[in-house]
Design a protein around this motif. Structure first.
Motif: not given
Length: 298
Positions: A85-99
């Motif tokens: 989670q970044d400072r803005q509260g957004l959720i980042w999702i790393g997958t087997s086929d990109g971000l």
């Protein structure tokens, strides 16, 4: 794992990402079934606590526990390997086929510059760490370290300090702005943003170099915790290392530690590749808890 500002806990797994709702205590995680859509992907399971909505409604009898709410969001492929989670509260999702980045309504692909979709794709994103300036550090399987720059809304590729592909399994930014990089093969590296240089950080276990660093966490006291292929180690702010002995281990007495998280009380939680959960108590000693998960933790 990542915990957002609403105390919702997100968990990465082989079939997507999920967030079990919290009532008085955490409820069990459940993965959504694959969905049929125009996206060629399976789904992430995002569970949302509706406490705020409930508070806005007229008074009613309070249930004994809030039921988790389920929603499905398509993600690339069917494997989520990292969450942040970044400072803005957004959720980042790393997958087997990109971000991808989730703003609560939709997923936005996060890509590097390139002429084709293949060139823009970051590939297997194994680790993520939020930067203090609002950016995001990105660890990939074959493309080294990358950084998302929020000022320019772009991804910069930083390499790995090696000519060969270096799988990155863990990232952590410390209070000085240095980035600690856990790899398979090169062990622990330290990236200095000011000089754009990678420096090796010696990590030894029983007198031998440990080249498999699977998890990293920076404690509030400035210590660096490293989960590696043979257990758990701690680096104090003065640069000295100590190895923690995990109790009750069979065989050679070692197990890979693949996930780390410091809670609000400053206690370190750790998960192992064989599905155990432990915690470093106030006395500085690690202890295993009763819970155990099939397939290991990541």
């Amino acid at each position: 794992r990542a915990a957002d500002d609403r105390a919702t806990v997100w968990r990465a797994g082989k079939h997507g990402a999920g967030a079990p709702g919290l009532a008085r205590k955490m409820r069990a995680f459940k993965t959504a079934s694959p969905m049929t859509s125009r996206f060629p992907a399976l789904t992430a399971c995002l569970l949302v606590v509706l406490a705020g909505v409930a508070m806005a409604q007229p008074a009613a009898p309070v249930p004994s526990a809030l039921e988790p709410q389920f929603a499905t969001v398509p993600v690339p492929r069917d494997v989520v390997g990292s969450l942040a989670q970044d400072r803005q509260g957004l959720i980042w999702i790393g997958t087997s086929d990109g971000l991808a980045r989730f703003d609560g309504y939709r997923l936005r692909p996060i890509e590097r510059e390139g002429a084709t979709a293949v060139q823009r794709n970051l590939g297997w994103v194994r680790s993520l760490a939020a930067a203090a300036d609002g950016g995001m550090w990105i660890g990939t399987e074959v493309n080294g370290l990358a950084r998302y720059d929020p000022d320019f809304d772009r991804v910069r590729m930083l390499g790995s300090g090696s000519e060969r592909p270096t799988p990155i399994r863990a990232l952590a930014e410390d209070g000085a702005g240095r980035v600690w990089v856990g790899t398979l093969g090169q062990g622990l590296l330290r990236y200095e943003p000011k000089t754009a240089r990678f420096e090796p950080e010696p990590l030894q276990v029983d007198g031998e170099p440990e080249r498999r660093v699977l998890a990293l966490a920076v404690g509030r006291d400035g210590s660096l915790w490293a989960g590696h292929g043979r257990g758990l180690a701690r680096r104090t702010p003065d640069g000295s290392w100590s190895t923690l002995t995990l109790p009750g281990m069979d065989g050679d007495g070692t197990v890979g530690i693949s996930t780390l998280l410091e809670d609000r009380d400053g206690r370190l939680w750790f998960g192992s590749v064989d599905g155990r959960i432990g915690r470093v108590e106030a006395d500085g000693q690690p202890h295993w808890l009763a819970a155990r998960f099939k397939g290991g933790l990541q």
